[in-house]
Motif scaffolding. Structure first.
Motif, PDB file in Angstrom:
ATOM      1  N   PHE A  71       0.854  -1.187   0.000  1.00  0.00           N
ATOM      2  CA  PHE A  71       0.000   0.000   0.000  1.00  0.00           C
ATOM      3  C   PHE A  71       0.886   1.232   0.000  1.00  0.00           C
ATOM      4  N   THR A  72       0.578   2.178  -0.869  1.00  0.00           N
ATOM      5  CA  THR A  72       1.316   3.440  -0.938  1.00  0.00           C
ATOM      6  C   THR A  72       0.385   4.560  -0.514  1.00  0.00           C
ATOM      7  N   ILE A  73       0.837   5.362   0.454  1.00  0.00           N
ATOM      8  CA  ILE A  73       0.005   6.437   0.981  1.00  0.00           C
ATOM      9  C   ILE A  73       0.105   7.649   0.039  1.00  0.00           C
ATOM     10  N   ARG A  74      -1.047   8.219  -0.291  1.00  0.00           N
ATOM     11  CA  ARG A  74      -1.118   9.400  -1.152  1.00  0.00           C
ATOM     12  C   ARG A  74      -2.034  10.430  -0.489  1.00  0.00           C
ATOM     13  N   SER A  75      -1.589  11.675  -0.467  1.00  0.00           N
ATOM     14  CA  SER A  75      -2.435  12.761   0.041  1.00  0.00           C
ATOM     15  C   SER A  75      -3.319  13.286  -1.074  1.00  0.00           C
ATOM     16  N   LYS A  76      -4.516  13.759  -0.683  1.00  0.00           N
ATOM     17  CA  LYS A  76      -5.430  14.348  -1.672  1.00  0.00           C
ATOM     18  C   LYS A  76      -4.864  15.642  -2.184  1.00  0.00           C
TER      19      LYS A  76
END
Length: 76
Positions: A71-76
């Motif tokens: 899982f790769t965390i991405r900000s909006k």
């Protein structure tokens, strides 16, 4: 078991905790299960083993969950 997945997880907060990620991605059912899961499985954050469900994950962090995926965390 099937193919491991690679998934981007979009967050609208500055960070998400490792326990929240495991719960949101249905790896565990509750935060309490996350503590047990992290004790029994080697989960890596940015290629380093980490068993703290309170570990803060930020934009760009990657989490590898054995037999589940990355899982790769991405900000909006």
């Amino acid at each position: 078991m099937g193919e491991e997945m690679n998934k981007d997880v979009t967050i609208d907060t500055p960070y998400i905790t490792l326990g929240q990620l495991l719960k949101e991605e249905a790896v565990v059912g509750t935060g309490g299960q996350a503590k047990w899961y992290l004790r029994e499985h080697t989960v890596s954050v940015n290629s380093e083993p980490d068993d703290r469900r309170g570990r803060k994950l930020y934009d760009g962090d990657t989490v590898q969950v054995p037999e589940v995926g990355t899982f790769t965390i991405r900000s909006k």
